[in-house]
Design a protein around this motif. Structure first.
Motif, short mmCIF file in Angstrom:
data_model
loop_
_atom_site.label_atom_id
_atom_site.label_comp_id
_atom_site.label_asym_id
_atom_site.label_seq_id
_atom_site.Cartn_x
_atom_site.Cartn_y
_atom_site.Cartn_z
N ARG A 186 -35.15 58.94 -1.75
CA ARG A 186 -34.88 58.64 -0.35
C ARG A 186 -36.07 57.87 -0.03
NH1 ARG A 186 -32.76 63.20 2.56
NH2 ARG A 186 -33.04 61.82 3.95
N GLY A 187 -37.16 57.51 -0.41
CA GLY A 187 -38.11 56.46 -0.22
C GLY A 187 -39.24 56.95 0.64
N VAL A 188 -40.07 55.88 0.88
CA VAL A 188 -41.54 56.05 1.63
C VAL A 188 -40.88 56.40 3.07
CG1 VAL A 188 -43.40 54.80 2.48
CG2 VAL A 188 -42.70 54.48 0.13
N ARG A 189 -39.97 55.81 3.79
CA ARG A 189 -39.42 56.03 5.12
C ARG A 189 -39.46 57.47 5.28
NH1 ARG A 189 -35.75 51.26 7.58
NH2 ARG A 189 -37.33 49.80 7.33
N VAL A 190 -38.74 58.25 4.38
CA VAL A 190 -38.37 59.60 4.73
C VAL A 190 -40.02 60.36 4.58
CG1 VAL A 190 -37.55 61.78 3.77
CG2 VAL A 190 -36.38 59.72 3.78
N ILE A 191 -40.96 60.02 3.53
CA ILE A 191 -42.12 60.57 3.59
C ILE A 191 -42.93 60.39 4.90
CG2 ILE A 191 -44.09 60.70 2.21
CD1 ILE A 191 -41.87 61.99 0.72
N THR A 192 -43.05 58.98 5.38
CA THR A 192 -43.68 58.65 6.55
C THR A 192 -43.14 59.44 7.71
OG1 THR A 192 -42.60 56.72 6.54
CG2 THR A 192 -44.76 56.82 5.62
N GLY A 193 -41.63 59.42 7.92
CA GLY A 193 -41.08 60.07 9.01
C GLY A 193 -41.50 61.59 8.93
N LEU A 194 -41.45 62.23 7.65
CA LEU A 194 -41.83 63.77 7.68
C LEU A 194 -43.27 63.81 7.96
CD1 LEU A 194 -40.29 66.26 6.45
CD2 LEU A 194 -40.98 65.88 4.17
N GLY A 195 -44.03 63.18 7.41
CA GLY A 195 -45.49 63.20 7.88
C GLY A 195 -45.69 63.35 9.43
N LYS A 196 -45.00 62.26 10.10
CA LYS A 196 -45.06 62.05 11.50
C LYS A 196 -44.41 63.45 12.13
CE LYS A 196 -44.03 58.92 15.21
NZ LYS A 196 -43.24 57.73 15.54
N TYR A 197 -43.43 63.86 11.65
CA TYR A 197 -42.69 65.15 12.29
C TYR A 197 -43.58 65.94 12.02
CZ TYR A 197 -39.24 68.86 13.53
OH TYR A 197 -38.61 69.59 13.81
N PHE A 198 -44.42 66.29 10.90
CA PHE A 198 -45.33 67.54 10.69
C PHE A 198 -46.23 67.56 11.92
CE2 PHE A 198 -44.33 67.99 5.78
CZ PHE A 198 -43.48 68.87 6.13
N ARG A 199 -47.17 66.27 12.12
CA ARG A 199 -47.96 66.23 12.81
C ARG A 199 -47.47 66.59 14.39
NH1 ARG A 199 -48.97 62.07 9.28
NH2 ARG A 199 -48.11 60.54 10.47
N GLN A 200 -46.09 66.17 14.65
CA GLN A 200 -45.66 66.54 16.10
C GLN A 200 -45.36 68.00 16.19
OE1 GLN A 200 -42.00 64.20 16.03
NE2 GLN A 200 -43.09 62.32 16.95
N ILE A 201 -45.16 68.57 15.26
CA ILE A 201 -44.73 70.22 15.24
C ILE A 201 -46.15 70.93 15.33
CG2 ILE A 201 -42.31 69.95 14.82
CD1 ILE A 201 -43.00 70.98 12.16
N ASP A 202 -47.03 70.30 14.89
CA ASP A 202 -48.46 71.14 14.60
C ASP A 202 -48.98 71.15 15.81
OD1 ASP A 202 -50.73 72.28 13.58
OD2 ASP A 202 -51.41 70.33 12.54
N LYS A 203 -48.62 72.12 16.77
CA LYS A 203 -49.19 71.99 18.28
C LYS A 203 -50.69 72.36 18.21
CE LYS A 203 -44.89 71.87 19.76
NZ LYS A 203 -44.73 70.51 19.85
N ARG A 238 -52.94 71.40 15.89
CA ARG A 238 -53.57 70.56 15.21
C ARG A 238 -54.69 71.25 14.03
NH1 ARG A 238 -50.29 66.96 16.86
NH2 ARG A 238 -50.62 65.91 18.82
N ASN A 239 -53.95 72.02 13.30
CA ASN A 239 -54.92 72.84 12.12
C ASN A 239 -54.22 71.98 10.74
OD1 ASN A 239 -52.67 73.99 11.78
ND2 ASN A 239 -53.36 76.02 12.17
N GLY A 240 -53.33 71.30 11.04
CA GLY A 240 -52.76 70.77 9.62
C GLY A 240 -52.11 71.73 8.84
N PHE A 241 -51.69 72.77 9.21
CA PHE A 241 -50.84 73.96 8.50
C PHE A 241 -49.45 74.12 8.90
CE2 PHE A 241 -55.40 75.14 7.75
CZ PHE A 241 -55.26 75.32 6.18
N LEU A 242 -48.59 74.30 8.32
CA LEU A 242 -47.22 74.53 8.54
C LEU A 242 -46.87 76.01 8.25
CD1 LEU A 242 -45.71 71.34 7.40
CD2 LEU A 242 -45.93 72.02 9.88
N SER A 243 -46.28 76.75 9.09
CA SER A 243 -45.50 78.06 8.55
C SER A 243 -44.45 77.72 7.76
CB SER A 243 -45.01 78.68 10.04
OG SER A 243 -44.01 78.00 10.56
N GLN A 244 -43.74 78.93 7.32
CA GLN A 244 -42.54 78.64 6.36
C GLN A 244 -41.38 78.02 7.24
OE1 GLN A 244 -41.71 82.28 4.49
NE2 GLN A 244 -40.26 81.15 2.86
N ALA A 245 -41.19 78.75 8.28
CA ALA A 245 -40.21 78.35 9.26
C ALA A 245 -40.34 76.84 9.81
CB ALA A 245 -40.06 79.27 10.77
N ALA A 246 -41.49 76.43 9.98
CA ALA A 246 -41.72 75.01 10.27
C ALA A 246 -41.19 74.23 9.16
CB ALA A 246 -43.01 74.87 10.94
#
Length: 116
Positions: free
Chosen positions: A9-26, A28-36
């Motif tokens: 899928r390429g770099v765009r998906v990875i960078t987009g995923l990273g941006k999305y992770f930072r948005q849902i990390d309310k 700002r601790n750098g951790f994601l739950s299983q549901a997230a």
């Protein structure tokens, strides 16, 4: 299999995923739950069978804390940097850390780098 899917899928998906992770990390601790994590993967059309997701979660959550560090997630997907990339990062860091303090304040990064 997951790594192969991401590499196709390429770099765009990875960078987009990273941006999305930072948005849902309310908090700002750098951790994601299983549901997230599941929500993020579905958002980027990286669906997988439930059994495969459970296996992925077990690998990523090796500390059994019910959360995954985003940095560890990217490390698990990409692995170690090769020596060429490491040398490039060291060179850039040495340029930013011109006082040789061992840390680089964000102010100094902003002077040298424009994300545009």
């Amino acid at each position: 299999i997951f790594r192969e899917t991401l590499s196709k899928r390429g770099v765009r998906v990875i960078t987009g995923l990273g941006k999305y992770f930072r948005q849902i990390d309310k908090n700002r601790n750098g951790f994601l739950s299983q549901a997230a994590l599941k929500e993020a993967l579905n958002m980027f059309h990286l669906e997988m069978p439930e059994g495969d997701f459970e296996s992925l979660w077990l690998i990523l959550d090796d500390s059994k804390s019910d959360k995954v560090d985003y940095g560890e997630f990217t490390h698990a997907i990409f692995g170690e940097m090769n020596e060429y990339r490491k040398a490039f990062v060291r060179k850039a860091y040495m340029k930013l850390d011109f006082n040789k303090t061992g840390s680089v304040p964000m102010v100094e990064v902003r002077k040298c780098y424009c994300a545009k």
